[in-house]
Design a protein around this motif. Structure first.
Motif, mmCIF file in Angstrom:
data_model
loop_
_atom_site.group_PDB
_atom_site.id
_atom_site.type_symbol
_atom_site.label_atom_id
_atom_site.label_comp_id
_atom_site.label_asym_id
_atom_site.label_seq_id
_atom_site.Cartn_x
_atom_site.Cartn_y
_atom_site.Cartn_z
ATOM 1 N N TYR A 148 0.844 -1.187 0.000
ATOM 2 C CA TYR A 148 0.000 0.000 0.000
ATOM 3 C C TYR A 148 0.884 1.244 0.000
ATOM 4 N N THR A 149 0.513 2.205 -0.792
ATOM 5 C CA THR A 149 1.202 3.488 -0.735
ATOM 6 C C THR A 149 0.838 4.170 0.579
ATOM 7 N N THR A 150 1.522 5.266 0.889
ATOM 8 C CA THR A 150 1.235 5.995 2.127
ATOM 9 C C THR A 150 -0.223 6.446 2.169
ATOM 10 N N GLY A 151 -0.716 6.981 1.050
ATOM 11 C CA GLY A 151 -2.104 7.441 1.019
ATOM 12 C C GLY A 151 -3.089 6.308 1.209
ATOM 13 N N GLN A 152 -2.822 5.165 0.546
ATOM 14 C CA GLN A 152 -3.717 4.010 0.658
ATOM 15 C C GLN A 152 -3.716 3.465 2.093
ATOM 16 N N PHE A 153 -2.530 3.364 2.681
ATOM 17 C CA PHE A 153 -2.414 2.806 4.030
ATOM 18 C C PHE A 153 -3.040 3.759 5.062
ATOM 19 N N ALA A 154 -2.896 5.048 4.816
ATOM 20 C CA ALA A 154 -3.505 6.032 5.712
ATOM 21 C C ALA A 154 -5.027 5.911 5.678
ATOM 22 N N ARG A 155 -5.604 5.802 4.467
ATOM 23 C CA ARG A 155 -7.063 5.658 4.346
ATOM 24 C C ARG A 155 -7.525 4.350 4.974
ATOM 25 N N LYS A 186 -2.028 10.902 6.169
ATOM 26 C CA LYS A 186 -0.762 10.366 5.655
ATOM 27 C C LYS A 186 0.437 11.168 6.154
ATOM 28 N N ARG A 187 0.209 12.440 6.514
ATOM 29 C CA ARG A 187 1.304 13.218 7.075
ATOM 30 C C ARG A 187 1.746 12.666 8.425
ATOM 31 N N THR A 188 0.797 12.035 9.135
ATOM 32 C CA THR A 188 1.151 11.383 10.399
ATOM 33 C C THR A 188 2.092 10.210 10.137
ATOM 34 N N LEU A 189 1.818 9.458 9.072
ATOM 35 C CA LEU A 189 2.715 8.342 8.713
ATOM 36 C C LEU A 189 4.102 8.855 8.339
ATOM 37 N N HIS A 190 4.155 9.943 7.591
ATOM 38 C CA HIS A 190 5.454 10.532 7.242
ATOM 39 C C HIS A 190 6.222 10.920 8.505
ATOM 40 N N TYR A 191 5.519 11.537 9.447
ATOM 41 C CA TYR A 191 6.159 11.984 10.689
ATOM 42 C C TYR A 191 6.650 10.795 11.496
ATOM 43 N N TYR A 192 5.811 9.764 11.621
ATOM 44 C CA TYR A 192 6.217 8.579 12.375
ATOM 45 C C TYR A 192 7.458 7.933 11.759
ATOM 46 N N ASN A 249 12.393 5.312 -6.014
ATOM 47 C CA ASN A 249 11.865 6.673 -6.242
ATOM 48 C C ASN A 249 11.525 7.385 -4.928
ATOM 49 N N GLY A 250 11.802 6.731 -3.784
ATOM 50 C CA GLY A 250 11.537 7.332 -2.484
ATOM 51 C C GLY A 250 10.142 7.077 -1.957
ATOM 52 N N TYR A 251 9.308 6.415 -2.741
ATOM 53 C CA TYR A 251 7.945 6.124 -2.301
ATOM 54 C C TYR A 251 7.977 5.110 -1.154
ATOM 55 N N ARG A 252 7.040 5.295 -0.213
ATOM 56 C CA ARG A 252 6.913 4.380 0.930
ATOM 57 C C ARG A 252 5.822 3.357 0.616
ATOM 58 N N TYR A 253 6.079 2.108 1.021
ATOM 59 C CA TYR A 253 5.088 1.048 0.817
ATOM 60 C C TYR A 253 4.906 0.263 2.119
#
Length: 272
Positions: free
Chosen positions: A8-15, A21-27, A41-45
């Motif tokens: 899952y991308t950050t947005g998908q996992f956040a939903r 999703k900014r909370t996931l970035h911060y964590y 490419n720096g994307y989080r999964y």
């Protein structure tokens, strides 16, 4: 990443987990909770299995565990340390639940009294049967409501707070025989109702028949109300017994003293 369809991308996992999703970035940035994979490419999964770990972190945050405490546990996890952590937080949760229940009980009592005040009719005397009620009592008072009586009220208030935390307002009581003889201001003490879940009380208001009447306005009107009670009892061949209990009903909604409503409940029985 051959199994990208399971990620899952950050947005998908956040939903999926109902967070921003900014909370996931911060964590991730602070090392609290990081994605399973990071693409070139720096994307989080994230994987679906990480949901459990995230839910635990979110739950610990809800019970006021700091991010630093969670990270410290993650750095040296063990069954013992986690068990101790859970035990401590369970105690805090139990305490919070009890405080909320006390607050709910307090508001329910206030609501009931306000409901009574809205239907109160000046001088209308009601005959009713009441169950036994535990009560707490203050030191004796004179009824003059001078400095000594206010000192007793202050000490009684502190005692109630130490027992209950939140408590409904207390009232005054006076012997029924003093009412009959016209000593309407010769009060016995302050009182407050006890709670069933706390086995602390000084006396009981016995089960039995009571007269209930409402006094609208200041204390100067109480004398007329008591005279009417005595007249009603005499006309109906009744005798006043025990104590009269005075309770204010609407302290939280007063605009002036003339709006004050006192509920008077006094024991009675058939004469002879």
């Amino acid at each position: 990443m051959t199994k990208k369809k399971y990620l899952y991308t950050t947005g998908q996992f956040a939903r999926l987990n109902g967070i921003n999703k900014r909370t996931l970035h911060y964590y991730d940035e602070i090392g609290l909770f990081s994605p399973e994979f990071k693409g070139e490419n720096g994307y989080r999964y994230y994987t679906c299995f990480q949901t459990v770990q995230l839910e635990l972190i979110l739950m610990l945050r809800k019970v006021d565990l700091s991010i630093e405490e969670i990270i410290r546990y993650q750095q040296s996890p063990s069954g013992t340390s986690f068990s101790e952590l859970i035990t401590e937080k369970k105690k805090l949760i139990d305490k919070s639940i009890q405080e909320l229940l006390n607050a709910k009980s307090f508001l329910e009592q206030k609501s009931q009294k306000l409901s009574l005040s809205l239907t109160a009719k000046e001088g209308e005397i009601e005959l009713l049967t009441l169950p036994e009620q535990r009560i707490l009592l203050s030191d004796p008072i004179t009824g003059a409501y001078d400095d000594d009586d206010f000192a007793v009220a202050g000490e009684f208030s502190l005692r109630l707070k130490s027992i209950y935390g939140l408590y409904d307002n207390f009232g005054s009581r006076i012997l029924a025989e003093k009412i009959v003889t016209g000593n309407y201001h010769d009060y016995d003490c302050f009182f407050a109702y006890g709670r069933e879940d706390i086995k602390i009380y000084d006396a009981v208001r016995p089960e039995g028949t009571y007269l209930r009447v409402f006094c609208l306005g200041g204390w100067k009107n109480l004398e007329n109300v008591y005279q009417n009670i005595c007249t009603f009892a005499e006309e109906n061949q009744m005798e006043l017994v025990g104590y009269s209990y005075e309770e204010g009903l609407n302290e939280m909604s007063l605009q002036s003293r003339d709006d004050y409503i006192t509920m008077i409940t006094v024991g009675c029985k058939k004469s002879g």
